[in-house]
Design an enzyme around this catalytic site. Sequence first.
Site, PDB file in Angstrom:
ATOM      1  N   HIS A 131       0.837  -1.201   0.000  1.00 39.59           N
ATOM      2  CA  HIS A 131       0.000   0.000   0.000  1.00 39.59           C
ATOM      3  C   HIS A 131       0.874   1.254   0.000  1.00 39.59           C
ATOM      4  O   HIS A 131       2.072   1.192   0.274  1.00 39.59           O
ATOM      5  CB  HIS A 131      -0.923   0.032   1.220  1.00 39.59           C
ATOM      6  N   LYS A 135      -0.639   4.971   4.450  1.00 35.53           N
ATOM      7  CA  LYS A 135      -1.600   4.083   5.105  1.00 35.53           C
ATOM      8  C   LYS A 135      -1.191   3.860   6.550  1.00 35.53           C
ATOM      9  O   LYS A 135      -0.024   3.555   6.849  1.00 35.53           O
ATOM     10  CB  LYS A 135      -1.692   2.748   4.366  1.00 35.53           C
TER      11      LYS A 135
END
Length: 235
Positions: A131, A135
Amino acid sequence: MKIALLGYGKMGQVIERIALERGHEIVLKKDEFNTYDGLSTADVAIDFSVPSAAVSNISSCFNANVPVVSGTTGWLEHYDEMIALCKAKNGGFISSSNFSLGVNLFFEFNEYLAKIMSKFDHYKVNMEEIHHDQKLDAPSGTAISLAKGIIENSNYTNWTLDTPKEDQIHIEAIRVGTVPGTHTVTYNSDVDSIEIKHTALNREGFALGAVIAAEWLAGKHGIYTMKDVLNLNSK
């Protein structure tokens, strides 16, 4: 349909655009700087906030008699508390680690593969999730959901970010650049490997799935999942 947006970051803004394109009205855009004024006029709320705000957002919806779709992750230690409040208030609730239609189909593939692979103990499963570097939680909620899907259909009992024991699934969580989300499940043996993978190309899929879930939940009472939204419980 009138929608309250709880959390107005990047995801909230994409959800707003898609909701407006589908003919809905936004009656509240809640962030850290404003109140819940307008929430009670909504037909449904969509929560894509941060872990520290999720419980307050979801509780406010139940208390205002507004069904809520929550895509926020990292707050699940309070999940049972929210379920109890939903039942007490006769609310409507869908919580998912990922609302992407493709990811929810991927969940189904993952569970089916886990059932098959549980018969072949010379394969060892591991997972990788990638990600963007902003995040907050690791591993991702989606990775945890994938791990649970394997655990429920195999002899594995838990997951870990560290060196795994025999009955644990190793998850490697990578944070880099602007990657929307890539999840890979791999079964390795000494002679070959079997891999399934989902790659998100942008945020659109997450947002569209959340709006579709909100459309489905409006006017309903009870606790549901994306399996209900996509009619996958009859498989």
